[in-house]
Design a protein around this motif. Sequence first.
Motif, PDB file in Angstrom:
ATOM      1  N   THR A 155       0.850  -1.188   0.000  1.00  0.00           N
ATOM      2  CA  THR A 155       0.000   0.000   0.000  1.00  0.00           C
ATOM      3  C   THR A 155       0.884   1.234   0.000  1.00  0.00           C
ATOM      4  O   THR A 155       1.961   1.247   0.615  1.00  0.00           O
ATOM      5  CB  THR A 155      -0.951   0.015   1.216  1.00  0.00           C
ATOM      6  N   MET A 156       0.452   2.252  -0.685  1.00  0.00           N
ATOM      7  CA  MET A 156       1.199   3.507  -0.732  1.00  0.00           C
ATOM      8  C   MET A 156       0.704   4.428   0.369  1.00  0.00           C
ATOM      9  O   MET A 156      -0.461   4.809   0.387  1.00  0.00           O
ATOM     10  CB  MET A 156       1.018   4.192  -2.092  1.00  0.00           C
ATOM     11  N   PRO A 157       1.572   4.796   1.319  1.00  0.00           N
ATOM     12  CA  PRO A 157       1.155   5.716   2.379  1.00  0.00           C
ATOM     13  C   PRO A 157       0.898   7.108   1.825  1.00  0.00           C
ATOM     14  O   PRO A 157       1.425   7.492   0.772  1.00  0.00           O
ATOM     15  CB  PRO A 157       2.352   5.730   3.344  1.00  0.00           C
ATOM     16  N   ALA A 158       0.105   7.866   2.536  1.00  0.00           N
ATOM     17  CA  ALA A 158      -0.092   9.269   2.179  1.00  0.00           C
ATOM     18  C   ALA A 158       1.223  10.026   2.352  1.00  0.00           C
ATOM     19  O   ALA A 158       2.093   9.641   3.154  1.00  0.00           O
ATOM     20  CB  ALA A 158      -1.168   9.886   3.062  1.00  0.00           C
ATOM     21  N   GLU A 159       1.373  11.108   1.618  1.00  0.00           N
ATOM     22  CA  GLU A 159       2.571  11.930   1.742  1.00  0.00           C
ATOM     23  C   GLU A 159       2.694  12.528   3.138  1.00  0.00           C
ATOM     24  O   GLU A 159       3.793  12.870   3.589  1.00  0.00           O
ATOM     25  CB  GLU A 159       2.542  13.042   0.693  1.00  0.00           C
ATOM     26  N   THR A 160       1.578  12.639   3.842  1.00  0.00           N
ATOM     27  CA  THR A 160       1.575  13.190   5.192  1.00  0.00           C
ATOM     28  C   THR A 160       2.061  12.197   6.240  1.00  0.00           C
ATOM     29  O   THR A 160       2.288  12.577   7.391  1.00  0.00           O
ATOM     30  CB  THR A 160       0.160  13.652   5.568  1.00  0.00           C
ATOM     31  N   ARG A 193      -7.166  -2.197 -16.633  1.00  0.00           N
ATOM     32  CA  ARG A 193      -5.811  -2.731 -16.507  1.00  0.00           C
ATOM     33  C   ARG A 193      -4.954  -1.842 -15.606  1.00  0.00           C
ATOM     34  O   ARG A 193      -4.167  -2.345 -14.783  1.00  0.00           O
ATOM     35  CB  ARG A 193      -5.167  -2.863 -17.886  1.00  0.00           C
ATOM     36  N   VAL A 194      -5.075  -0.537 -15.780  1.00  0.00           N
ATOM     37  CA  VAL A 194      -4.323   0.382 -14.927  1.00  0.00           C
ATOM     38  C   VAL A 194      -4.771   0.248 -13.478  1.00  0.00           C
ATOM     39  O   VAL A 194      -3.945   0.193 -12.552  1.00  0.00           O
ATOM     40  CB  VAL A 194      -4.471   1.834 -15.417  1.00  0.00           C
ATOM     41  N   GLU A 195      -6.053   0.185 -13.246  1.00  0.00           N
ATOM     42  CA  GLU A 195      -6.572   0.046 -11.883  1.00  0.00           C
ATOM     43  C   GLU A 195      -6.105  -1.254 -11.244  1.00  0.00           C
ATOM     44  O   GLU A 195      -5.785  -1.292 -10.047  1.00  0.00           O
ATOM     45  CB  GLU A 195      -8.089   0.135 -11.894  1.00  0.00           C
ATOM     46  N   ALA A 196      -6.031  -2.322 -12.028  1.00  0.00           N
ATOM     47  CA  ALA A 196      -5.545  -3.595 -11.491  1.00  0.00           C
ATOM     48  C   ALA A 196      -4.075  -3.495 -11.090  1.00  0.00           C
ATOM     49  O   ALA A 196      -3.656  -4.033 -10.050  1.00  0.00           O
ATOM     50  CB  ALA A 196      -5.744  -4.706 -12.520  1.00  0.00           C
ATOM     51  N   GLU A 197      -3.285  -2.783 -11.907  1.00  0.00           N
ATOM     52  CA  GLU A 197      -1.866  -2.614 -11.565  1.00  0.00           C
ATOM     53  C   GLU A 197      -1.701  -1.689 -10.352  1.00  0.00           C
ATOM     54  O   GLU A 197      -0.834  -1.929  -9.492  1.00  0.00           O
ATOM     55  CB  GLU A 197      -1.098  -2.067 -12.763  1.00  0.00           C
ATOM     56  N   PHE A 198      -2.524  -0.665 -10.248  1.00  0.00           N
ATOM     57  CA  PHE A 198      -2.495   0.182  -9.061  1.00  0.00           C
ATOM     58  C   PHE A 198      -2.912  -0.607  -7.817  1.00  0.00           C
ATOM     59  O   PHE A 198      -2.384  -0.371  -6.724  1.00  0.00           O
ATOM     60  CB  PHE A 198      -3.421   1.385  -9.243  1.00  0.00           C
ATOM     61  N   ALA A 199      -3.842  -1.518  -7.960  1.00  0.00           N
ATOM     62  CA  ALA A 199      -4.249  -2.347  -6.822  1.00  0.00           C
ATOM     63  C   ALA A 199      -3.093  -3.238  -6.379  1.00  0.00           C
ATOM     64  O   ALA A 199      -2.828  -3.398  -5.177  1.00  0.00           O
ATOM     65  CB  ALA A 199      -5.465  -3.193  -7.195  1.00  0.00           C
ATOM     66  N   ARG A 200      -2.373  -3.808  -7.347  1.00  0.00           N
ATOM     67  CA  ARG A 200      -1.266  -4.711  -7.030  1.00  0.00           C
ATOM     68  C   ARG A 200      -0.094  -3.983  -6.397  1.00  0.00           C
ATOM     69  O   ARG A 200       0.502  -4.466  -5.423  1.00  0.00           O
ATOM     70  CB  ARG A 200      -0.794  -5.424  -8.306  1.00  0.00           C
ATOM     71  N   THR A 201       0.244  -2.825  -6.933  1.00  0.00           N
ATOM     72  CA  THR A 201       1.466  -2.136  -6.503  1.00  0.00           C
ATOM     73  C   THR A 201       1.232  -1.103  -5.410  1.00  0.00           C
ATOM     74  O   THR A 201       2.128  -0.853  -4.584  1.00  0.00           O
ATOM     75  CB  THR A 201       2.125  -1.431  -7.702  1.00  0.00           C
ATOM     76  N   LEU A 202       0.056  -0.459  -5.399  1.00  0.00           N
ATOM     77  CA  LEU A 202      -0.198   0.667  -4.493  1.00  0.00           C
ATOM     78  C   LEU A 202      -1.290   0.385  -3.470  1.00  0.00           C
ATOM     79  O   LEU A 202      -1.567   1.240  -2.624  1.00  0.00           O
ATOM     80  CB  LEU A 202      -0.596   1.917  -5.300  1.00  0.00           C
ATOM     81  N   GLY A 203      -1.925  -0.769  -3.586  1.00  0.00           N
ATOM     82  CA  GLY A 203      -3.037  -1.065  -2.682  1.00  0.00           C
ATOM     83  C   GLY A 203      -4.288  -0.272  -3.007  1.00  0.00           C
ATOM     84  O   GLY A 203      -5.135  -0.053  -2.130  1.00  0.00           O
ATOM     85  N   THR A 233      -2.307   9.835  -3.546  1.00  0.00           N
ATOM     86  CA  THR A 233      -3.087   8.901  -2.744  1.00  0.00           C
ATOM     87  C   THR A 233      -3.437   9.505  -1.404  1.00  0.00           C
ATOM     88  O   THR A 233      -2.726  10.385  -0.894  1.00  0.00           O
ATOM     89  CB  THR A 233      -2.317   7.589  -2.510  1.00  0.00           C
ATOM     90  N   ASP A 234      -4.528   9.019  -0.826  1.00  0.00           N
ATOM     91  CA  ASP A 234      -4.898   9.410   0.540  1.00  0.00           C
ATOM     92  C   ASP A 234      -4.278   8.487   1.572  1.00  0.00           C
ATOM     93  O   ASP A 234      -4.444   8.681   2.770  1.00  0.00           O
ATOM     94  CB  ASP A 234      -6.422   9.442   0.692  1.00  0.00           C
ATOM     95  N   GLY A 235      -3.560   7.453   1.112  1.00  0.00           N
ATOM     96  CA  GLY A 235      -2.948   6.494   2.028  1.00  0.00           C
ATOM     97  C   GLY A 235      -3.905   5.439   2.528  1.00  0.00           C
ATOM     98  O   GLY A 235      -3.516   4.556   3.292  1.00  0.00           O
ATOM     99  N   GLU A 236      -5.151   5.513   2.073  1.00  0.00           N
ATOM    100  CA  GLU A 236      -6.168   4.560   2.520  1.00  0.00           C
ATOM    101  C   GLU A 236      -6.837   3.874   1.338  1.00  0.00           C
ATOM    102  O   GLU A 236      -7.983   3.432   1.427  1.00  0.00           O
ATOM    103  CB  GLU A 236      -7.206   5.266   3.397  1.00  0.00           C
ATOM    104  N   GLY A 237      -6.113   3.801   0.228  1.00  0.00           N
ATOM    105  CA  GLY A 237      -6.611   3.037  -0.901  1.00  0.00           C
ATOM    106  C   GLY A 237      -7.261   3.837  -2.004  1.00  0.00           C
ATOM    107  O   GLY A 237      -7.742   3.257  -2.987  1.00  0.00           O
ATOM    108  N   THR A 238      -7.284   5.175  -1.892  1.00  0.00           N
ATOM    109  CA  THR A 238      -7.862   6.012  -2.938  1.00  0.00           C
ATOM    110  C   THR A 238      -6.732   6.667  -3.732  1.00  0.00           C
ATOM    111  O   THR A 238      -5.819   7.247  -3.147  1.00  0.00           O
ATOM    112  CB  THR A 238      -8.761   7.115  -2.352  1.00  0.00           C
ATOM    113  N   ILE A 239      -6.807   6.578  -5.052  1.00  0.00           N
ATOM    114  CA  ILE A 239      -5.792   7.133  -5.934  1.00  0.00           C
ATOM    115  C   ILE A 239      -6.427   8.159  -6.857  1.00  0.00           C
ATOM    116  O   ILE A 239      -7.500   7.923  -7.423  1.00  0.00           O
ATOM    117  CB  ILE A 239      -5.129   6.031  -6.790  1.00  0.00           C
ATOM    118  N   LEU A 240      -5.763   9.294  -7.021  1.00  0.00           N
ATOM    119  CA  LEU A 240      -6.121  10.264  -8.057  1.00  0.00           C
ATOM    120  C   LEU A 240      -5.200  10.040  -9.256  1.00  0.00           C
ATOM    121  O   LEU A 240      -3.989   9.888  -9.100  1.00  0.00           O
ATOM    122  CB  LEU A 240      -5.939  11.697  -7.557  1.00  0.00           C
TER     123      LEU A 240
END
Length: 346
Positions: free
Chosen positions: A4-9, A178-188, A152-159
């Motif tokens: 998962t990608m943490p928020a920048e904060t 396909r992009v959303e699936a890759e974002f799910a795999r790499t960024l949560g 990202t908000d760090g809680e699974g939402t991506i802009l």
Amino acid sequence: MAWTMPAETAPHERTWMAFPSEGETLGSTEAEREEGYEAWAAVARAIAEFEPVTMVADPSEVGRARRMLGSGVDVVEAPVDEFWMRDVGPTFVRNTEDPQRIGAVDWIFNGWGDNDWAQWEKSAELGRFVAESAGVERVSSVLVNEGGGIHTDGEGTILATETVQLDPRRNPYATRERVEAEFARTLGARKVIWLPQGLTRDYDEFGTNGHVDIVATFTSPATVLVHDQQNPEHPDHAVSAKIRQALEGQADAEGRPLRILDLPAPSRLHDDFGPVDWSYVNHYVANGAVIACSFGDDVADARAREVLGEAYPGREVVSVEARPIFDRGGGIHCITQQQPSGGDLA
């Protein structure tokens, strides 16, 4: 293995940057080059007051980097041509089962769509180099993507922006799914909010084709800060309205309705090349601080500091001159990349 990608904060271990090297982006005259070196160094020095900074410098620039940055910034050596670390470097993520375990997503970088003017072959290797230097696991990806193309908000939402990841010069066979699936795999990612476009200037010859980090960012869960061009004489007046419209009525991955905060643009509308893309949204959140863009506009700069202070309570807002960076194609966020601390996801 889930990431998962943490928020920048979230707390940072350090900030990564790349020092400018000679070429078309830096400038053709000695004065232009010196201006570019100093702009990157000023951002690094400002961040170093709040957290460690590591600057990757090309062998030809290591001596200059160490002289200009002093002992407050670590300098490491690796080949560099493009020096926008947000885009050429990796995106750091955490293991969801073991938060102490940090990874680095190594996207494919192809010069923002294999532009003729871009010199990117050396920096395309920086994702791997930074991951190894940081001592974290490399998470390989076949997606052509840049860190400036996501928030990202760090809680699974991506802009993201439809004109970046779905750009046929980057990913000719990509679809949203396909992009959303890759974002799910790499960024949560559990939800991707697609914005229709970026700022007008970003579609010029030397633009990124619509990076999101100049138009919108999460400041906290369910709260999005949006670039607000209030002057109808600027083409981004319509773009701001379109971005806001795309966000209105949206919810985050947890189902919470988004709250939208406006961040007014500076007053200048044009430079010698057309409508400016100056944006306070392109700031960087460090430990205990917000490193904000300054555009020499006292009223607008002060207003931006006030908005950012309210959006990030408890953090010191520090303004750094950003016009030389924007003149070269980006902003403060574009030249920085956060490495999160291992530990709690909060």
